[in-house]
Design a protein around this motif. Structure first.
Motif, PDB file in Angstrom:
ATOM      1  N   ARG A  82      -0.264  -7.658  -1.728  1.00 24.87           N
ATOM      2  CA  ARG A  82       0.353  -6.403  -2.135  1.00 24.87           C
ATOM      3  C   ARG A  82      -0.166  -5.299  -1.231  1.00 24.87           C
ATOM      4  NH1 ARG A  82      -1.102  -5.951  -8.385  1.00 24.87           N
ATOM      5  NH2 ARG A  82       0.123  -4.045  -8.164  1.00 24.87           N
TER       6      ARG A  82
ATOM      7  N   GLU B 127      11.067   4.297  -7.981  1.00 25.47           N
ATOM      8  CA  GLU B 127      10.346   3.720  -9.119  1.00 25.47           C
ATOM      9  C   GLU B 127      11.312   2.918  -9.979  1.00 25.47           C
ATOM     10  OE1 GLU B 127       6.658   3.057 -10.558  1.00 25.47           O
ATOM     11  OE2 GLU B 127       6.975   4.756  -9.206  1.00 25.47           O
TER      12      GLU B 127
ATOM     13  N   GLU C   5       4.741  -5.466  -9.947  1.00 25.01           N
ATOM     14  CA  GLU C   5       3.814  -5.781 -11.031  1.00 25.01           C
ATOM     15  C   GLU C   5       3.722  -7.289 -11.209  1.00 25.01           C
ATOM     16  OE1 GLU C   5       4.057  -5.268 -15.794  1.00 25.01           O
ATOM     17  OE2 GLU C   5       4.271  -3.413 -14.637  1.00 25.01           O
TER      18      GLU C   5
ATOM     19  N   ARG D 291       8.357  -2.171 -13.578  1.00 26.28           N
ATOM     20  CA  ARG D 291       7.581  -3.292 -13.035  1.00 26.28           C
ATOM     21  C   ARG D 291       7.630  -3.398 -11.517  1.00 26.28           C
ATOM     22  NH1 ARG D 291       9.127  -8.636 -16.183  1.00 26.28           N
ATOM     23  NH2 ARG D 291      11.170  -8.047 -15.391  1.00 26.28           N
ATOM     24  N   MET D 292       8.100  -2.344 -10.848  1.00 29.55           N
ATOM     25  CA  MET D 292       8.211  -2.388  -9.398  1.00 29.55           C
ATOM     26  C   MET D 292       8.098  -0.980  -8.835  1.00 29.55           C
ATOM     27  SD  MET D 292      11.531  -3.510  -7.142  1.00 29.55           S
ATOM     28  CE  MET D 292      11.837  -4.841  -8.284  1.00 29.55           C
ATOM     29  N   ARG D 293       7.449  -0.888  -7.680  1.00 33.47           N
ATOM     30  CA  ARG D 293       7.330   0.397  -7.000  1.00 33.47           C
ATOM     31  C   ARG D 293       7.689   0.175  -5.541  1.00 33.47           C
ATOM     32  NH1 ARG D 293       2.834   2.685  -4.378  1.00 33.47           N
ATOM     33  NH2 ARG D 293       2.883   4.970  -4.230  1.00 33.47           N
ATOM     34  N   ALA D 294       8.544   1.027  -5.015  1.00 34.41           N
ATOM     35  CA  ALA D 294       8.955   0.915  -3.621  1.00 34.41           C
ATOM     36  C   ALA D 294       8.805   2.267  -2.946  1.00 34.41           C
ATOM     37  CB  ALA D 294      10.407   0.439  -3.527  1.00 34.41           C
ATOM     38  N   LEU D 295       8.337   2.246  -1.708  1.00 33.06           N
ATOM     39  CA  LEU D 295       8.247   3.445  -0.880  1.00 33.06           C
ATOM     40  C   LEU D 295       9.154   3.244   0.329  1.00 33.06           C
ATOM     41  CD1 LEU D 295       4.408   4.187  -0.898  1.00 33.06           C
ATOM     42  CD2 LEU D 295       6.194   5.383  -2.164  1.00 33.06           C
TER      43      LEU D 295
ATOM     44  N   ASP E  48       5.697  -2.983  -4.000  1.00 29.91           N
ATOM     45  CA  ASP E  48       4.550  -3.370  -4.815  1.00 29.91           C
ATOM     46  C   ASP E  48       5.083  -3.790  -6.178  1.00 29.91           C
ATOM     47  OD1 ASP E  48       2.069  -3.842  -5.790  1.00 29.91           O
ATOM     48  OD2 ASP E  48       1.313  -1.805  -5.535  1.00 29.91           O
TER      49      ASP E  48
ATOM     50  N   GLU F 249       9.783   7.784  -2.963  1.00 29.09           N
ATOM     51  CA  GLU F 249       9.318   6.811  -3.954  1.00 29.09           C
ATOM     52  C   GLU F 249      10.482   6.363  -4.822  1.00 29.09           C
ATOM     53  OE1 GLU F 249       5.845   6.344  -7.364  1.00 29.09           O
ATOM     54  OE2 GLU F 249       5.674   7.848  -5.777  1.00 29.09           O
TER      55      GLU F 249
END
Length: 252
Positions: free
Chosen positions: A234, A24, A187, A27-31, A185, A22
């Motif tokens: 998303r 983090e 925001e 305002r943004m999340r990446a896997l 993903d 992950e």
């Protein structure tokens, strides 16, 4: 960025990927899933370079829980955000005396190099690291600096140092070395999302939940057409089987 081929499900049954790492960001999340590479148990260290200074609040958030190194003028960005680096490094040709002295008073280890050197400050730092690392303070300056930073990360990959992202509150680039998958993903959806072949070619590239999806397309560095795509849903999912793919987003 168009493909006339239908998009098949985003699956890779013939490859086994490690558990998701992950990434983090505010305002943004990446896997990130990488073939044969297990995620680290601790947050990757943060390098703050001497380009455009990230927003102080953004820098404070992204530095939480991470070891932070300031490279030359990056110490000024750290001082403005109240982020104390554990190490300051470079030839110190652009850092202010006040920021350097502040970092040293706060206990930062200092590595000072002569300006008459072959490596850039970023390359010097990469030589001292191993494993994963994240980078900010890398945008908004000269093109040659940005070019050197990105392609130095490819050189570092061959030495076991993996830059997971170059980012600030305005721009982000994920150098994705195949075989790998990235799930994004946001925001707030990026105003542009582009795919850049950072090696001579990238094979079997797929992207979904965008206006112009791709399904196992081969991309060439010398013909960069996959520019300014538009997220439609998303999350946005990207996969590359071989080569190093730059996944770039311009954030509003």
């Amino acid at each position: 960025m168009r493909s006339s081929e239908p998009v098949r499900p985003f699956e890779s049954p013939e490859l086994e990927f490690e558990a998701a790492l992950e990434l983090e960001l505010p305002r943004m999340r990446a896997l990130l899933r990488r073939h044969g590479e297990a995620p680290s148990s601790s947050p990757p260290p943060l390098l703050v370079l001497g380009g455009r200074a990230p927003d102080p609040d953004w820098l404070r958030k992204v530095s939480l829980g991470r070891e932070t190194w300031a490279l030359d003028r990056g110490a000024d960005a750290c001082r403005a955000a109240g982020v104390v680096p554990s190490r300051i490094l470079g030839d110190f040709d652009s850092v202010s005396d006040g920021a350097r002295e502040w970092a040293e008073r706060m206990g930062a280890k200092t590595d000072r190099y002569t300006p008459d050197k072959d490596d850039t400050d970023f390359q010097l730092a990469l030589r001292l690291l191993s494993g994963d690392v994240v980078v900010t303070g890398c945008w908004g300056g000269r093109f040659d600096h940005a070019f050197s930073n990105v392609f130095s990360s490819l050189w570092a990959m061959e030495r076991g140092v993996r830059v997971l992202w170059f980012a600030d509150e305005r721009e982000v680039l994920f150098p994705l070395r195949g075989p790998a998958k990235l799930e994004l993903d946001f925001e707030i959806p990026p105003s542009a999302l582009s795919l850049l072949s950072l090696t001579a070619s990238c094979e079997r590239v797929s992207i979904e939940n965008v206006k112009w999806p791709l399904d196992e397309a081969d991309l060439a560095q010398g013909s960069p057409r996959e520019i300014s795509n538009v997220p439609l849903g998303r999350p946005v999912r990207v996969e590359v089987r071989s080569g190093v793919l730059g996944v770039y987003g311009e954030c509003r």
